[in-house]
Every structure is written in C-alpha cells, then in structure tokens.
Design a protein around this motif. Structure first.
Motif, short mmCIF file in Angstrom:
data_model
loop_
_atom_site.label_atom_id
_atom_site.label_comp_id
_atom_site.label_asym_id
_atom_site.label_seq_id
_atom_site.Cartn_x
_atom_site.Cartn_y
_atom_site.Cartn_z
N MET A 1 111.55 118.92 -4.91
CA MET A 1 112.35 119.24 -6.09
C MET A 1 113.61 119.99 -5.67
O MET A 1 113.59 120.78 -4.73
CB MET A 1 111.54 120.07 -7.09
N ALA A 2 114.71 119.72 -6.37
CA ALA A 2 115.98 120.37 -6.07
C ALA A 2 115.88 121.87 -6.32
O ALA A 2 114.99 122.35 -7.03
CB ALA A 2 117.08 119.76 -6.93
N THR A 15 117.22 125.36 -14.92
CA THR A 15 116.66 124.03 -14.66
C THR A 15 116.17 123.92 -13.22
O THR A 15 116.43 124.78 -12.38
CB THR A 15 117.73 122.93 -14.90
N ASN A 16 115.44 122.82 -12.98
CA ASN A 16 114.94 122.48 -11.63
C ASN A 16 114.03 123.57 -11.05
O ASN A 16 114.09 123.87 -9.85
CB ASN A 16 116.12 122.22 -10.68
N TYR A 17 113.19 124.13 -11.88
CA TYR A 17 112.23 125.13 -11.43
C TYR A 17 110.84 124.50 -11.37
O TYR A 17 110.60 123.39 -11.88
CB TYR A 17 112.22 126.33 -12.38
N VAL A 46 113.54 119.45 -15.06
CA VAL A 46 114.24 118.31 -14.45
C VAL A 46 115.73 118.29 -14.82
O VAL A 46 116.44 117.34 -14.51
CB VAL A 46 113.58 116.98 -14.85
N GLY A 47 116.19 119.32 -15.51
CA GLY A 47 117.61 119.40 -15.86
C GLY A 47 118.04 118.52 -17.01
O GLY A 47 119.22 118.21 -17.17
N MET A 85 116.46 125.50 -7.80
CA MET A 85 116.61 125.93 -9.19
C MET A 85 118.08 126.25 -9.50
O MET A 85 118.78 126.86 -8.69
CB MET A 85 115.75 127.16 -9.46
N LYS A 86 118.53 125.81 -10.68
CA LYS A 86 119.90 126.05 -11.12
C LYS A 86 119.90 126.97 -12.34
O LYS A 86 119.04 126.84 -13.22
CB LYS A 86 120.60 124.74 -11.48
#
Length: 343
Positions: A1-2, A121-123, A183-184, A4-5
């Motif tokens: 997974m990318a 997002t992306n957590y 997933v944003g 976190m943003k």
C-alpha cells in the motif's frame, strides 16, 4: 500500500461579476451512485489556475466555475500531520489567496462560502484509530483555534459521521469535514461537499434578492393609494415588474430544488443530506418560501390597487359623463326658454 497521505483541501465559492466560460470539468466518481448522477448535478467549467507559496511550498489554486457567475477556488496542501494547531495557519493563508482571486474576478465577498476538507488516505486499519486526536479534529471542524471545546461538544461534533466501507469514515460539520479513506477515494465526497456549499450560497443569494424585491414591492404598494389614477403606460410597467419579480423568484427556487432531487438514494444522497443538514439548507428553503408568500401578498395588494384604481376611473368617467349630459340638457332648456321669451 502507498504511503499514508494527509491533505488540507480548501474550497471557496463566490458570486463574481464576470461571466465564466471554459471547458467542462468532469470529476471522477468512484463510489456507487445512480447512472444519471453526472447528468443531474450542476456542471463545472475550467476557468484556470494560479500558484502561490504557502508554508514554503508552491501550491496550485484551481479555478472552476458554475455558470454563469459562481467561481470555485480549490487548492490542496499536503502536510505531514493534520492533527496539529499549525494547520490553522495554513488554512488561513489558503483562504486569503482564494479570496484575493475572487476579488480579482469582481466578487462581492458578502456572497461567498469557504469550507475546509481534512483528508487522511492510504492508511492501514480502521479510521477510528485517528479519533485519539478527537480534540484537534473537533477544533478544526469548528474553526476554534484558541478556544478549548467542552468534551460534550467534541463528542457531539464527532457524532455527525457517515461510513460507506468498513475502513472509511467522514465527519461532517459546518466549517469543515474530515475524510478518512484507505484507498484515497474522496473525489465524490469533494464533489458533493462543493455542491452543498454551492446550494447554500445560491440560497443566500436568492434570499438577499427577495429582501431587495420585497423592499421594492413595499415601496410600490406605499406609492399606490387606492383611488389614484394611473396612466396606461405606468400601469403596464408596474404590472410587468411585479410579475417578473414573482415568476423569477419562484423559478429560481424550483431550479435549486430540482438540481439536488436527482442525486439518488445511495451513498451520494446520504452524504449530501448530512452535509445539507449541517448547512441548514432546509431552513433556508423555508425562509425563502415564506418570503415568496409575502411577495405573493404584496402582488395581491398591487392587483387590488390596480383594480380599485380602474374601477374608480370608470366610476369617475360615468359621473363626468352624467354631468356633461345634464349640462347639455340644461343648455337645450335654456336655448328653448330664450327662443320662447324672444317671441
């Protein structure tokens, strides 16, 4: 997974004096929504973009318009930690630049709305893990930088939430929203929040117009004492103005309601309804309908005055005609008497 943003997204809308044109902007819609969703909601056009430095970073301000004259200024600032007090300073700078852009387009800032989106997002894991920061979350949503909120108010603020998937969460309030999505997938939420702010702005504009129109109608009625004679041109102008005020206001309110009725019954409708309830849009509608009823009453008074004026004019014409007739008969009698006496 990318990685976190965390992002601060500012939305500022305002009524501008310039007519907005450009290529149609199509937002990405990922969550489940009716097939007619994209064709039902108001369209945006791409107006342009500007860049400013905020917090040592170059930030792009995207300009999009709701035709003919509502400009949206949207910007995104990536941050390391949303759950800190320094976010207030970034938010303030974003708003300052956005309002400067609105002024450049001839906006009356009385008719503007601003809204902050705090996106995580992306957590991994459940979004409830971030509620350990409940105090700063509530403060950001309430725009309360210096005041410490009561724990009960914090819980009340966090209770206004909606979930679509197991690991996403949206907490919506008057001044802002926290969006948590692993997933944003927040584009539809941004679109719906923008629409809710647009509807609030348009209702405020219509409410102000009705105030102006009611004041004009009151002046019109005040200047129309029963029995006053109006010439045909003046009467026609007053009637036309009155009917245009009524029909224009009713049409505008119906258009506002129609724009949102087709959103649907799935996630988008539920999300929008929660945002609209926070913005008190139903209360604005009730206020506007009440003013439309007042406008209807004023219209009835104008019609009654016109009717009375016309009736009185007809009565005066009959009276004058009667006296002219009597004078004519009197003249004939006098002539006959003069002829008789002359013989």
């Amino acid at each position: 997974m990318a990685e976190m943003k965390q992002r601060l997204i500012s939305l500022v809308l305002g009524k501008v004096s310039k007519e907005l044109t450009g290529e149609v902007f199509t937002p990405a819609i990922i969550k489940s929504s009716p097939f007619y969703y994209k064709s039902a909601v108001p369209k945006q056009v791409i107006v342009g973009q500007e860049n400013f430095e905020i917090g040592g970073k170059s930030v792009t301000f995207h300009l999009r318009g709701y035709q003919p004259d509502v400009l949206l200024v949207q910007t995104t600032i990536e941050v390391e930690n949303l759950f800190q007090k320094n976010i207030f300073a970034l938010e303030k700078q974003a708003y300052e630049h956005s309002y400067r852009i609105l002024k450049d387009y001839g906006a009356d800032l009385l008719f503007s709305e601003d809204y902050s989106v705090f996106a995580v997002t992306n957590y991994q894991g459940e979004p409830e893990q971030f509620l350990n920061n409940r105090d700063i979350i509530a403060s950001l949503l309430k725009s309360e930088e210096s005041l410490t909120l009561d724990p009960q108010e914090v819980e009340y603020t966090l209770a206004s939430r909606i979930k679509y998937g197991n690991n996403d969460l949206s907490i919506i309030d008057w001044d802002g929203v926290f969006l948590f999505d692993p997933v944003g997938d927040i584009e539809e939420d941004l679109e719906l929040l923008t629409l809710a702010n647009l509807q609030l702005l348009r209702h405020r504009i219509l409410d102000h117009r009705l105030d102006t129109r009611l004041a004009r109608m009151a002046e019109l009625v005040h200047k129309m004492p029963a029995g006053r004679m109006y010439n045909t041109k003046e009467l026609a102008e007053k009637m036309k103005e009155t009917m245009e005020i009524r029909m224009g206001s009713i049409s505008e309110l119906q258009r506002l309601e129609r724009d949102m009725k087709l959103i649907g019954d799935w996630y988008s409708a539920r999300f929008y309804e929660l945002a609209a309830s926070k913005f008190k849009i139903d209360e604005w509608k009730k206020t506007i309908r009440g003013k439309l009823e007042s406008l209807e009453d004023a219209y009835s008074v104008v019609i009654e005055n016109f009717t009375v004026s016309t009736k009185h004019r007809a009565e005066w014409i009959q009276i004058i005609a009667f006296f002219i007739l009597q004078i004519g008969w009197l003249a004939l009698i006098i002539l006959e008497l003069m002829q008789i006496t002359s013989h």
